[in-house]
Design an enzyme around this catalytic site. Structure first.
Site, PDB file in Angstrom:
ATOM      1  N   PRO A  32       2.019 108.340  98.048  1.00  0.00           N
ATOM      2  CA  PRO A  32       3.113 108.009  97.128  1.00  0.00           C
ATOM      3  C   PRO A  32       4.068 106.939  97.672  1.00  0.00           C
ATOM      4  CG  PRO A  32       2.782 110.362  97.180  1.00  0.00           C
ATOM      5  CD  PRO A  32       1.901 109.792  98.254  1.00  0.00           C
ATOM      6  N   GLU A  89      -4.204  84.711  91.741  1.00  0.00           N
ATOM      7  CA  GLU A  89      -3.434  84.532  92.969  1.00  0.00           C
ATOM      8  C   GLU A  89      -4.070  83.574  93.969  1.00  0.00           C
ATOM      9  OE1 GLU A  89      -2.629  88.468  94.456  1.00  0.00           O
ATOM     10  OE2 GLU A  89      -1.242  88.892  92.809  1.00  0.00           O
ATOM     11  N   ARG A  98       8.696 116.099  76.164  1.00  0.00           N
ATOM     12  CA  ARG A  98       8.470 116.047  77.607  1.00  0.00           C
ATOM     13  C   ARG A  98       7.928 114.673  77.978  1.00  0.00           C
ATOM     14  NH1 ARG A  98       7.007 120.499  81.785  1.00  0.00           N
ATOM     15  NH2 ARG A  98       8.692 121.308  80.575  1.00  0.00           N
ATOM     16  N   GLU A 134       2.216  81.509  99.677  1.00  0.00           N
ATOM     17  CA  GLU A 134       1.315  80.880 100.636  1.00  0.00           C
ATOM     18  C   GLU A 134      -0.008  81.623 100.585  1.00  0.00           C
ATOM     19  OE1 GLU A 134       2.787  80.198 104.744  1.00  0.00           O
ATOM     20  OE2 GLU A 134       4.654  81.080 103.993  1.00  0.00           O
ATOM     21  N   GLY A 149      -4.077  91.161  94.664  1.00  0.00           N
ATOM     22  CA  GLY A 149      -4.237  92.320  93.800  1.00  0.00           C
ATOM     23  C   GLY A 149      -3.027  92.527  92.922  1.00  0.00           C
ATOM     24  N   GLU A 173      -6.937  89.370  89.098  1.00  0.00           N
ATOM     25  CA  GLU A 173      -5.872  89.174  90.077  1.00  0.00           C
ATOM     26  C   GLU A 173      -6.293  88.191  91.176  1.00  0.00           C
ATOM     27  OE1 GLU A 173      -2.724  90.022  90.277  1.00  0.00           O
ATOM     28  OE2 GLU A 173      -2.565  91.437  88.619  1.00  0.00           O
TER      29      GLU A 173
END
Length: 154
Positions: free
Chosen positions: A90, A73, A17, A119, A53, A69
């Site tokens: 979701p 960034e 599974r 940017e 993020g 992050e």
């Protein structure tokens, strides 16, 4: 929506599974002088402006992912990192189901577009850029309401 599937074990032939789970992410509302927040224009689809993020790496805490992050960034170091809220609809990311824990922190340094950022800019509730990716408009609205400032357009 199918939540699991099955594969056959190549060794014994038994069914295995397979479970599908959301991907954990961490986003950061980085506060800088004058009441603005740092946003990046994404290099990769989906296009738009977003909070810095990304995905949490294996063996990494949510806090560590947020700090990493932000540095990757924006080039900024974070001070006074604190958890704000978790967003889990979701459909929040058009690519797949993600669950994001959003943090708030003060940025230290000069914002520079790096890594996945095309940017970078500093914005207030009065001059948010367009388009805004994912559900980040909702997140930013929640943040400015929490800080006592009206959301743009409301």
């Amino acid at each position: 929506m199918e939540k699991s599937g099955k594969l056959s074990c190549p060794g014994c032939g038994r069914d295995i599974r397979i479970y599908r789970n959301p991907f954990p992410t961490a986003d950061v509302i980085i506060e800088v002088g004058g009441g603005g927040i740092v946003m990046i224009r994404r290099k990769n689809p989906p296009d738009g402006w977003a909070l810095p993020g990304g995905f949490v790496d294996w063996g990494e805490s949510l806090e560590e992912a947020a700090v990493r992050e932000a540095k990757e960034e924006t080039g900024l170091l974070l001070e006074e990192l604190r958890q704000f809220h978790t967003y889990s609809k979701p459909e929040r990311d058009p690519r797949f189901h993600t669950v994001s824990t959003v943090f708030v922190a003060r940025g230290k340094g000069t914002p520079i577009a790096r890594d996945d950022a095309r940017e970078i800019g500093v914005f207030s509730h009065e001059n948010l850029p367009e388009p805004i990716a994912f559900d980040h408009r909702e997140i930013i609205g929640d943040y400015f309401r929490f800080k006592g400032k009206p959301k743009k357009g409301k």
